[in-house]
Enzyme design. Structure first.
Site, short mmCIF file in Angstrom:
data_model
loop_
_atom_site.label_atom_id
_atom_site.label_comp_id
_atom_site.label_asym_id
_atom_site.label_seq_id
_atom_site.Cartn_x
_atom_site.Cartn_y
_atom_site.Cartn_z
N GLU A 122 -2.94 -8.48 33.17
CA GLU A 122 -1.65 -7.93 33.63
C GLU A 122 -0.58 -7.99 32.55
O GLU A 122 0.31 -7.13 32.51
CB GLU A 122 -1.20 -8.68 34.89
CG GLU A 122 -2.14 -8.52 36.08
CD GLU A 122 -2.34 -7.06 36.47
OE1 GLU A 122 -1.39 -6.26 36.31
OE2 GLU A 122 -3.45 -6.71 36.92
N HIS A 180 -0.87 -4.77 30.73
CA HIS A 180 -0.21 -3.65 31.42
C HIS A 180 1.31 -3.74 31.27
O HIS A 180 1.98 -2.73 30.99
CB HIS A 180 -0.56 -3.68 32.91
CG HIS A 180 -1.96 -3.24 33.21
ND1 HIS A 180 -2.51 -2.10 32.69
CD2 HIS A 180 -2.91 -3.79 34.02
CE1 HIS A 180 -3.75 -1.96 33.15
NE2 HIS A 180 -4.02 -2.97 33.94
#
Length: 494
Positions: free
Chosen positions: A147, A150
């Site tokens: 994450e 991202h």
């Protein structure tokens, strides 16, 4: 298997959490203040799912996203190329895994003998309960790094970053980032592809970096631990064949087993595997000693055709076979420790003619696949093990790292090694699975962005491109589902 008490604890705990949440929300007096408290702390609760989101790390993400723009541009371009390759590669890997699974089912090969690269992991079934902490912590770290990829990529592409969070689903931890959807839809397909590929790219980098750490672990721990001296015993399973007064103890160093040199844990496993595959070797015993130790014998055959010549009640005597210049296939019952504890290993009588003292090569007459194994662990006398080599292998835990100082923990290198292996496996698995063009995974958005960036000039109508993407996603989802379902069946139902 997972203890029933643990299952009941998990299910009961979630029921209590959800019922408490429902009761408070149904209360007229507490509902408003409780919901305000949940919102202010970024918490949300649903059946078997708790989610926490915060903006505390937004400044840190923004700092990372603005650090060395040129480097990040090249970094996420590499990630985009890797993501596209992984998207197609994951489909090929799943097809190969599915083929292997079907072939294994048809051939009725035991699940433990599978050589599949991807396997479904079920805690308590093919994942030891004792290693659940490694498993869940490695999943959490892999998810967080995924994450972060991202989030940093989104900030670099000028997409608004709303927050970062962690969730627990049943017992599985995970992470997520909250991006502003409208901003994400406004950037170009190539920019979207960089953002969507960043997660699997970071998982790949994490796995590769951890692999390097695992490879360099002996060098990193060199000031504290030695390697290459043998296999160090870190645990002996209670009541296992390796335990007992004449067995192995925690802290023992094993430099050799059955004449096979042991410099590391890998050597230990290799030696036991070779012992299991090869014929039982013999031991050089002085002829005079052979006559002195031999006891009256009554020879009879076991059900498997092997010969026994000792009392079934004896815990110290073993039947041996040998030949001399006059007769072949002679049998004698000998006290094993006195006969072979310090004897040379041999295959024929010729191997024992190294000294002027006449000696014979005596071989244990044991049941098929059973072995007499001599394990060296000086300064104590050798341990003699009679049984299946796999039972000895499972009865002890070993480490290649020998502490240089007495105050050092024997288990620390093993913990680091095991954790690194879990991170490599799970981070790699997350990269592969998330790259699959499947609904609700990163692969769905990677595929859509890839199609928009590459075939928009060929397939002019957007709804046609969406149809192509839908069909590919449907095929990818079916392929992944088939692997999961058959993998679960292979692990649990067979």
């Amino acid at each position: 298997m997972i203890p029933v008490s643990v299952v009941l604890l998990v299910v009961g705990g979630w029921c209590i959490i959800y019922l408490t949440d429902t009761i408070i929300k149904s209360s007229g007096k507490l509902k408003t203040s409780y919901e305000d408290w949940l919102i202010s702390h970024g918490l949300s609760i649903s059946p078997f799912h708790v989610r926490w989101q915060t903006t505390v790390f937004n400044r840190m993400f923004f700092k990372w996203g603005c650090w060395k723009p040129r480097f990040l541009y090249m970094w996420f371009n590499l990630g985009m190329v890797f993501g596209v390759i992984a998207m197609f590669g994951s489909v090929l890997l799943l097809m190969r895994t599915l083929h292997q699974t079907l072939a294994q089912m048809i051939a009725d090969v035991p699940a433990g003998q599978s050589d599949r690269l991807l396997q479904v992991v079920v805690p308590g079934v093919n994942l030891p309960v004792s290693q659940l902490a490694y498993f869940f912590f490695a999943i959490l770290i892999s998810g967080v790094i995924h994450e972060i990829g991202h989030g940093v990529a989104a900030i670099r592409e000028q997409v608004r970053f709303n927050g970062f969070g962690i969730f627990i689903f049943i017992v599985y931890p995970g992470a997520f980032v909250d991006l502003f959807t409208n901003h994400l839809q406004l950037v170009s397909p190539v920019q979207q592809l960089r953002i969507f590929c960043a997660g699997v790219w970071h998982n790949f980098v994490l796995g590769a970096a951890t692999l390097v750490v695992l490879f360099l672990l002996p060098l990193l721990l060199y000031p504290l631990y030695s390697t290459g001296l043998g296999a160090l015993v870190t645990e002996v399973v209670e009541d296992s064949p390796a335990s007992g007064p004449k067995g192995l103890f925690v802290g023992d160093l094993v430099p050799a087993v059955q004449g096979c040199a042991v410099h590391s844990v890998e050597d230990w496993h290799t030696c036991l595997q070779e012992i299991a595959e090869k014929l039982q070797p013999g031991y050089c015993v002085n002829e005079a000693k052979l006559k002195q130790l031999s006891a009256p014998t009554r020879v009879y055959r076991r059900l498997d055709g092997t010969v026994e010549c000792c009392s079934n009640n004896s815990l110290t005597d073993i039947c041996f076979s040998y030949s001399n210049n006059v007769e072949n296939h002679l049998f004698v019952c000998l006290p094993a420790r006195k006969a072979v504890a310090s004897s040379e290993i041999c295959q024929t009588n010729m191997d024992c003619q190294r000294e002027f003292v006449p000696s014979l090569c005596v071989k244990p007459s044991l049941e098929n696949y059973t072995r007499l194994i001599r394990v060296q662990h000086p300064p104590a006398e050798a341990m003699l093990f009679v049984g299946y080599p796999a039972h000895l292998e499972y009865g002890v835990s070993m480490s290649s790292f020998v502490p240089r100082y007495s105050f050092l923990n024997l288990d620390l290198p093993v913990i680091l090694e095991t954790f690194c292996k879990y991170v490599i496996s799970l981070s790699g698995a997350l990269a592969v699975v998330n790259a699959v063009p499947c609904f609700a995974l990163d692969g769905q958005w990677m595929l859509n962005s890839f199609l928009e960036a590459t075939v928009s000039s060929i397939v002019l109508e957007k709804h046609n491109r969406e149809l192509v993407g839908f069909l590919i996603l449907l095929a990818g989802s079916s392929l992944l589902a088939a692997n999961v379902v058959l993998g679960l069946w292979m692990v649990t139902a067979r």
